[in-house]
Design an enzyme around this catalytic site. Structure first.
Site, PDB file in Angstrom:
ATOM      1  N   TYR A 284       0.832  -1.199   0.000  1.00  0.00           N
ATOM      2  CA  TYR A 284       0.000   0.000   0.000  1.00  0.00           C
ATOM      3  C   TYR A 284       0.870   1.253   0.000  1.00  0.00           C
ATOM      4  O   TYR A 284       2.030   1.242   0.407  1.00  0.00           O
ATOM      5  CB  TYR A 284      -0.956   0.019   1.197  1.00  0.00           C
ATOM      6  CG  TYR A 284      -0.289   0.228   2.535  1.00  0.00           C
ATOM      7  CD1 TYR A 284      -0.090   1.512   3.049  1.00  0.00           C
ATOM      8  CD2 TYR A 284       0.119  -0.847   3.313  1.00  0.00           C
ATOM      9  CE1 TYR A 284       0.501   1.719   4.282  1.00  0.00           C
ATOM     10  CE2 TYR A 284       0.709  -0.663   4.554  1.00  0.00           C
ATOM     11  CZ  TYR A 284       0.897   0.626   5.036  1.00  0.00           C
ATOM     12  OH  TYR A 284       1.498   0.821   6.259  1.00  0.00           O
ATOM     13  N   CYS A 285       0.294   2.343  -0.490  1.00  0.00           N
ATOM     14  CA  CYS A 285       0.934   3.653  -0.490  1.00  0.00           C
ATOM     15  C   CYS A 285      -0.171   4.694  -0.515  1.00  0.00           C
ATOM     16  O   CYS A 285      -1.353   4.360  -0.431  1.00  0.00           O
ATOM     17  CB  CYS A 285       1.904   3.803  -1.656  1.00  0.00           C
ATOM     18  SG  CYS A 285       1.210   3.443  -3.283  1.00  0.00           S
ATOM     19  N   THR A 286       0.188   5.956  -0.625  1.00  0.00           N
ATOM     20  CA  THR A 286      -0.799   7.022  -0.478  1.00  0.00           C
ATOM     21  C   THR A 286      -1.913   6.939  -1.515  1.00  0.00           C
ATOM     22  O   THR A 286      -3.092   6.919  -1.193  1.00  0.00           O
ATOM     23  CB  THR A 286      -0.120   8.397  -0.562  1.00  0.00           C
ATOM     24  OG1 THR A 286       0.920   8.455   0.406  1.00  0.00           O
ATOM     25  CG2 THR A 286      -1.117   9.510  -0.307  1.00  0.00           C
ATOM     26  N   ILE A 313      -4.298   4.609   0.342  1.00  0.00           N
ATOM     27  CA  ILE A 313      -4.751   4.793   1.720  1.00  0.00           C
ATOM     28  C   ILE A 313      -5.894   5.785   1.804  1.00  0.00           C
ATOM     29  O   ILE A 313      -6.871   5.590   2.539  1.00  0.00           O
ATOM     30  CB  ILE A 313      -3.585   5.288   2.600  1.00  0.00           C
ATOM     31  CG1 ILE A 313      -2.418   4.307   2.554  1.00  0.00           C
ATOM     32  CG2 ILE A 313      -4.040   5.480   4.042  1.00  0.00           C
ATOM     33  CD1 ILE A 313      -1.112   4.873   3.082  1.00  0.00           C
TER      34      ILE A 313
END
Length: 390
Positions: A284-286, A313
């Site tokens: 996951y990342c922004t 996210i």
């Protein structure tokens, strides 16, 4: 145990300070406009920076009361007043726009010219931020008047190259970016060696995207056995602001340092010793682009069960709330931190919760990060509301 290993020293170091310190000061002063001038790079990096094992208070003994930005001329004050008046006239109509699309672009120069021409022809003068185009697609972290960002992203989605474009629009109190940086870049994200050799425009090489509900369900099955690995593909100080359960703090100070070589042993720490055939990897990342690109690289290394969080996210927090999430989300614009799941639930002035303790006293910390006023220190760090008042 991981937090103890940090010894309450989790702070954004000089790599983030240069890019965000004026934003931090503005966040602490109601007299400063939210027209920030410091988001020059999505992934600030300083090769000489290092991780300190001492707390901020022990390394910086000088007084560090928060500083407000000060205008130095009557002309600057007049311009600020005019901007404030203009912003007040359209209060609630500003937005932050995020999207990316990985696809082969035959002529990036023509694509860039097409975007510039559309923005100019339709007088979308408020559209600002970072919009990068390469042979492998487009990446946008921008904003502007809501009518302008909606019109622009609708046009982008109508282009043949960007069919199926996913985007998010967020309300903002005003302009969150100082100017428009619409340009060509060899790589849409910063990664060691670049991303041109990574087959990320091929959907079959990328991870399986999970919608927020499916991500939450799979995350509930993760544990310490490494049968399911949860991996945070952001900068370490972003993890300090907030992260998912089971995701260890990145060893790399910035994502650009994440191992990207072709050797089978060149892997991030969470994947060391795992079986590529049977290990489920949740990344996951922004917003999602770093995960999509890196998943194609892991696919080349033999990993078969790769999953990414669709929309990143920010999309998860808006749709699923804080379940399996600690803290808030660090963002690279004038807001500095967000948590859609907590909108309207916090007392005025409370600040968003951080995932790690105050680096001054070890108490419960809040966001945004604070800029140290000691010029010899000059770092962004996380503190509690009481320490921010000192």
């Amino acid at each position: 145990m991981l937090l103890q290993a940090q010894s309450h020293t989790v702070q954004a170091r000089s790599v983030a300070t240069r890019a965000l310190q004026p934003v931090a000061r503005s966040a602490l002063s109601s007299s400063v406009l939210k027209v920030h001038t410091a988001q020059a790079s999505l992934l600030p990096h300083h090769a000489g920076s290092s991780v300190s094992s001492s707390s901020h208070s022990s390394r910086c003994s000088s007084s560090w009361s928060p500083r407000a930005a000060v205008t130095t001329s009557a002309a600057a004050e007049a311009a600020a007043a005019a901007t404030a008046e203009q912003q007040a006239a359209v209060e609630g109509e500003w937005s932050v726009l995020n999207f990316y699309h990985l696809v082969d672009i035959a002529d990036p120069d023509e694509m860039l010219a097409r975007h510039k021409q559309y923005i100019a022809d339709h007088d979308l003068h408020s559209v600002c931020g970072r919009i990068y185009i390469s042979k492998q697609g487009i990446n946008c972290q921008g904003g502007g008047l809501k009518t302008h960002t909606q019109q622009y992203v609708s046009w982008v989605a109508s282009q043949p190259e960007f069919q199926g474009l996913f985007h998010t629009l967020w309300p903002a109190d005003g302009p969150m970016f100082p100017k428009l940086r619409l340009k060509l870049k060899p790589s849409l994200i910063s990664l060691a060696g670049g991303m041109e050799a990574i087959p990320c425009t091929n959907p079959d090489m990328r991870a399986t995207p999970l919608d927020p509900a499916a991500w939450r369900h799979k995350l509930a099955k993760a544990d310490a056995s490494k049968r399911v690995v949860v991996m945070d593909l952001r900068n370490d100080y972003e993890w300090d602001a907030g992260h998912f359960d089971w995701a260890p703090r990145p060893d790399e100070e910035v994502f650009a340092e994440t191992p990207a070589g072709g050797g089978p042993d060149e892997l991030p720490s969470p994947l060391k010793g795992t079986d590529p055939e049977n290990t489920e990897v949740m990344m996951y990342c922004t917003g999602g682009i770093r995960c999509d690109v890196y998943s194609a690289l892991l696919h080349q290394k033999g990993y078969k069960n790769l999953y990414t969080l669709h929309g990143g996210i920010q999309n998860y927090l808006r749709e699923e709330g804080n379940e399996h999430w600690k803290g808030s989300l660090f963002v690279f614009d004038g807001r500095m931190a967000i948590n859609p799941a907590l909108e309207g639930q916090l007392p005025e002035g409370a600040g968003l919760p951080a995932a790690v303790p105050c680096s001054m006293c070890g108490g419960k910390a809040s966001l945004p990060h604070v800029n140290c006023a000691n010029i010899d220190c000059n770092e962004l760090f996380i503190a509690c509301n009481e320490c921010k008042k000192q």
